[in-house]
Design an enzyme around this catalytic site. Structure first.
Site, PDB file in Angstrom:
ATOM      1  N   SER A 138       0.861  -1.184   0.000  1.00 17.13           N
ATOM      2  CA  SER A 138       0.000   0.000   0.000  1.00 17.13           C
ATOM      3  C   SER A 138       0.896   1.232   0.000  1.00 17.13           C
ATOM      4  CB  SER A 138      -0.881   0.004   1.258  1.00 17.13           C
ATOM      5  OG  SER A 138      -1.485   1.268   1.463  1.00 17.13           O
ATOM      6  N   TYR A 151      -1.464  -1.303  10.582  1.00 15.06           N
ATOM      7  CA  TYR A 151      -1.658  -1.528   9.151  1.00 15.06           C
ATOM      8  C   TYR A 151      -0.477  -0.985   8.348  1.00 15.06           C
ATOM      9  CZ  TYR A 151      -3.461  -1.146   4.416  1.00 15.06           C
ATOM     10  OH  TYR A 151      -3.608  -1.232   3.054  1.00 15.06           O
TER      11      TYR A 151
END
Length: 261
Positions: A138, A151
């Site tokens: 990401s 995350y």
């Protein structure tokens, strides 16, 4: 025909990978928790593209799930030419107030299972001297992300790990590509419990799962170590932080992501 294994194949980016690879003529091993969704997808792809599909329901947050999945694939004598480590999730909120179990499940899925699957399927690829792995990271992996601390840390691991094994295996006939999407039109924000205001902001910069997959496979075909999808805005997000003091950067990101009272 080549065979690809896709985790998190029942929706979002994994679903788009399955569709695109079927169009390319890959046989597919589809992995996710939802057997019903996988079977529906498998049946549609088989009838539309004249390929074979194998459905393996598996919760990759479970301990030893990666080994169990590998054992099932091996027992069926399937050779995996392309591994897509797509399964993952995030969680929004103050770390100290978050569920510890959920944070540990995130680490298990985003890091431990991804690492285990990479190791397990990489060994036979090296023996054959051919194969490929695509790991989904990401743009959050390029900097710390307050209120999504675990995350972002897991995605930083995926990015660093993938680039390292890209270098280790590029002369062995194996391509490893790390894909770093920005906001994508999936269920990610819903699962992560983002507030409606933050979701509305993210939607302004949404990329479709199909566009992410297209960019990912183009980078993989070129044997790139990584690709940031989503155009110029995401390129700025991942590159500007290199020129800022880290405390300044993290403070600015915290201000942007801080929950509204």
């Amino acid at each position: 025909m080549k065979t690809a294994l896709v985790t998190g194949a029942s929706s979002g980016i994994g679903y788009a990978f399955a569709q695109t690879l079927a169009e390319r003529g890959y046989n597919l091993v589809l992995v996710a928790r939802s057997q019903d969704k996988l079977e529906q997808l498998a049946n549609n792809l088989q009838s539309s593209h004249n390929i074979t599909t194998e459905v393996i329901p598996q919760d990759l947050t479970a301990t030893n799930a990666a080994q169990n999945l590998f054992n099932i694939v091996t027992s069926k004598e399937m050779n995996i030419d392309l591994l897509i480590n797509n399964a993952g999730f995030g969680d929004y909120g103050v770390f100290a107030d978050s569920s510890l179990d959920k944070q540990l499940e995130m680490i298990q899925l985003n890091i431990t299972s991804l690492t285990a699957l990479t190791h397990l399927f990489l060994s036979p690829m090296r023996e054959k001297g051919t194969g490929g792995i695509i790991n989904i990271s990401s743009i959050a992996g390029f900097q710390p992300l307050p209120y999504m601390s675990i995350y972002a840390a897991t995605k930083a691991f995926v990015l660093s790990f993938s680039e390292a094994i890209w270098a280790e295996n590029r002369d062995a006939g194996i391509t490893v590509t790390c894909v770093c999407p920005g906001p994508t039109e999936t269920e990610f924000f819903k699962v992560a419990n983002f507030p409606d205001s933050a979701v509305a902001s993210a939607q302004q910069n949404y990329t479709s799962p199909e566009a992410v997959v297209k960019a990912a496979l183009e980078a993989f075909d070129k044997q790139q170590a990584n690709v940031v999808t989503g155009g110029l805005p995401n390129q700025l997000i991942v590159n500007i932080p290199r020129f800022l003091p880290r405390e300044t950067l993290v403070s600015a990101v915290a201000q942007q992501f801080r929950p509204h009272q």
